[in-house]
Design a protein around this motif. Structure first.
Motif, short mmCIF file in Angstrom:
data_model
loop_
_atom_site.label_atom_id
_atom_site.label_comp_id
_atom_site.label_asym_id
_atom_site.label_seq_id
_atom_site.Cartn_x
_atom_site.Cartn_y
_atom_site.Cartn_z
N ARG A 144 4.52 67.82 117.26
CA ARG A 144 4.22 68.07 118.67
C ARG A 144 5.48 68.16 119.54
O ARG A 144 5.57 67.59 120.62
CB ARG A 144 3.31 67.00 119.25
CG ARG A 144 1.86 66.89 118.81
CD ARG A 144 1.56 67.06 117.42
NE ARG A 144 0.24 66.51 117.05
CZ ARG A 144 -0.25 66.59 115.82
NH1 ARG A 144 0.45 67.20 114.86
NH2 ARG A 144 -1.42 66.08 115.53
N GLY A 160 11.37 59.02 122.64
CA GLY A 160 10.19 59.45 121.91
C GLY A 160 10.40 60.79 121.23
O GLY A 160 9.95 61.00 120.10
N GLN A 161 11.09 61.71 121.90
CA GLN A 161 11.37 63.01 121.30
C GLN A 161 12.30 62.87 120.11
O GLN A 161 12.13 63.53 119.08
CB GLN A 161 11.98 63.94 122.35
CG GLN A 161 11.00 64.38 123.43
CD GLN A 161 11.67 65.09 124.58
OE1 GLN A 161 12.86 64.89 124.86
NE2 GLN A 161 10.91 65.91 125.30
N ARG A 164 10.37 61.69 117.18
CA ARG A 164 9.59 62.79 116.60
C ARG A 164 10.48 63.66 115.71
O ARG A 164 10.03 64.16 114.67
CB ARG A 164 8.95 63.63 117.71
CG ARG A 164 7.82 62.91 118.43
CD ARG A 164 7.33 63.71 119.63
NE ARG A 164 6.40 62.94 120.44
CZ ARG A 164 5.07 62.98 120.30
NH1 ARG A 164 4.53 63.77 119.39
NH2 ARG A 164 4.30 62.24 121.08
N SER A 190 4.29 53.07 126.47
CA SER A 190 3.47 54.27 126.52
C SER A 190 3.85 55.25 125.41
O SER A 190 2.98 55.91 124.81
CB SER A 190 3.60 54.95 127.88
OG SER A 190 4.94 55.32 128.13
N VAL A 191 5.14 55.32 125.11
CA VAL A 191 5.61 56.22 124.04
C VAL A 191 5.24 55.65 122.67
O VAL A 191 4.94 56.42 121.74
CB VAL A 191 7.13 56.43 124.16
CG1 VAL A 191 7.64 57.36 123.07
CG2 VAL A 191 7.48 56.99 125.53
N GLN A 194 1.93 56.93 121.68
CA GLN A 194 1.96 58.33 121.28
C GLN A 194 2.46 58.49 119.84
O GLN A 194 1.90 59.27 119.06
CB GLN A 194 2.87 59.12 122.23
CG GLN A 194 2.37 59.19 123.66
CD GLN A 194 3.41 59.80 124.59
OE1 GLN A 194 4.36 60.45 124.15
NE2 GLN A 194 3.23 59.60 125.89
N ASN A 197 -0.19 57.20 117.35
CA ASN A 197 -1.26 58.18 117.22
C ASN A 197 -0.81 59.39 116.41
O ASN A 197 -1.60 59.95 115.63
CB ASN A 197 -1.76 58.62 118.59
CG ASN A 197 -2.59 57.55 119.28
OD1 ASN A 197 -3.25 56.74 118.61
ND2 ASN A 197 -2.57 57.53 120.60
N LEU A 198 0.46 59.77 116.57
CA LEU A 198 1.00 60.88 115.77
C LEU A 198 1.01 60.51 114.29
O LEU A 198 0.61 61.31 113.44
CB LEU A 198 2.41 61.22 116.24
CG LEU A 198 3.16 62.26 115.41
CD1 LEU A 198 2.44 63.60 115.44
CD2 LEU A 198 4.60 62.41 115.90
#
Length: 337
Positions: A144, A160-161, A164, A190-191, A194, A197-198
């Protein structure tokens, strides 16, 4: 999830020598991991929890053969990794990957994030040379991330990026088993949600198997199928995530859960916290008997002299002399009811 065992640890230990003096002679050893038995089934997410210094990260690296075990054996899909030579490891390694805790230091600051992901393809000779850039774009889609980010440097991305990107790099070799070593610890709350969930979505899409290393029992309860609790290099409890998180059978597990706030304010105010006190044992000189007895408020003479065995039961396994008689009290401490 099937009953296939993908990763098996049998009596695994990892001891680091303690050297002293001018001649650096060995004066002892730190028993970071000390006799761990653990089966991870294909398609399963196993959470490995414990406080800092309990040996979680060391065990994860031993399972991937990034560290050589001092004792015991590790098998991956039936292949014994303990005595495997470099040819066997080179064949197996692409099927086992790791996502590291710090998403910044695990990326090369002098390479674009696209080049970092492509490097995994180049090193392992995956795909045709001309098609690797396209594969990098597909991996960015998978985690994502906008494909236009491939030309950015790590410092240009958020935490967060960057994480990923680390996940995309791990997925580049199409692994079956991924060790996520505190992969959300350095991120904002919050991250964290995410990324978790990923990871869960990727398990469903790709059929991945995870060892999810964390100190956050609430997050392990949300993501994992089973939870193993590691204390001073040994597993003291293992079972289905809901059972371990809601009905712990070991006082150490209850103490970890006691530090997690309850979302219900009245129950949070009413419950009694299990606060640990006493001497924190050294992994270089673990105490006799139960290794937790120096901090356990329920310890008796048998705990101080006899080491408990990890006893299998219908809902998992626990290593505590008094787990049956403490069950109700530990449940009350954990849930506030």
């Amino acid at each position: 999830m099937t009953d296939d065992v993908l990763v098996r640890a049998s009596g695994v230990g990892k001891h680091f020598p303690v050297r002293r003096g001018v001649l650096r002679r060995t004066a002892g050893a730190v028993r970071a991991v000390d006799g761990v038995d653990l089966d991870i089934h294909r398609g399963e997410i196993v959470g490995l929890v414990g406080e800092s210094g309990s040996g979680k990260s060391t065990l994860g690296r031993v399972l991937l053969r990034l560290l050589e075990p001092t004792a015991g054996a590790v098998t991956f899909d039936g292949t014994d990794l303990t005595g495997a030579d470099r040819h066997v490891l080179r064949r197996v390694r692409p099927r086992m990957q790791m996502v590291f805790q710090d998403p910044y230091s695990s990326l090369n600051p002098w390479m674009t994030v696209g080049a970092t992901v492509r490097e995994a393809l180049d090193v392992n000779g995956i795909g045709a040379q001309a098609g690797r850039d396209r594969r990098v774009g597909e991996l960015f889609d998978l985690v994502r991330l906008d494909r236009r980010m491939v030309e950015r440097m790590p410092h240009e991305l958020s935490g967060g990026q960057r994480q990923r990107v680390g996940i995309a790099r791990a997925l580049a070799t199409e692994p079956e088993f991924v060790v996520a070593d505190e992969a959300i610890a350095a991120l904002d709350v919050s991250v964290q949600a995410q990324i978790v969930n990923l990871l869960r979505d990727l398990r469903a899409e790709l059929g991945l198997t995870y060892l999810f290393i964390t100190h956050d029992l609430a997050m392990a309860r949300y993501l994992c199928d089973r939870i193993a609790v590691l204390q001073l290099g040994r597993i003291v409890e293992i079972g289905p995530a809901a059972d371990v998180a809601e009905r712990p059978r070991h006082p150490y597990t209850a103490a970890l859960l006691s530090a997690v706030p309850l979302p219900d304010p009245p129950r949070e105010r009413a419950r009694t916290r299990l606060v640990l006190s006493g001497e924190l044992p050294s992994p270089a000189a673990p105490p006799p008997g139960c290794r937790f007895h120096t901090r356990c408020p329920f310890a008796t003479d048998v705990c101080r002299t006899q080491e408990p065995v990890l006893t299998s039961e219908s809902s998992g396994a626990v290593a505590c002399h008094h787990h049956n008689e403490l069950a109700a009290e530990l449940h009350a401490i954990t849930t506030g009811s």
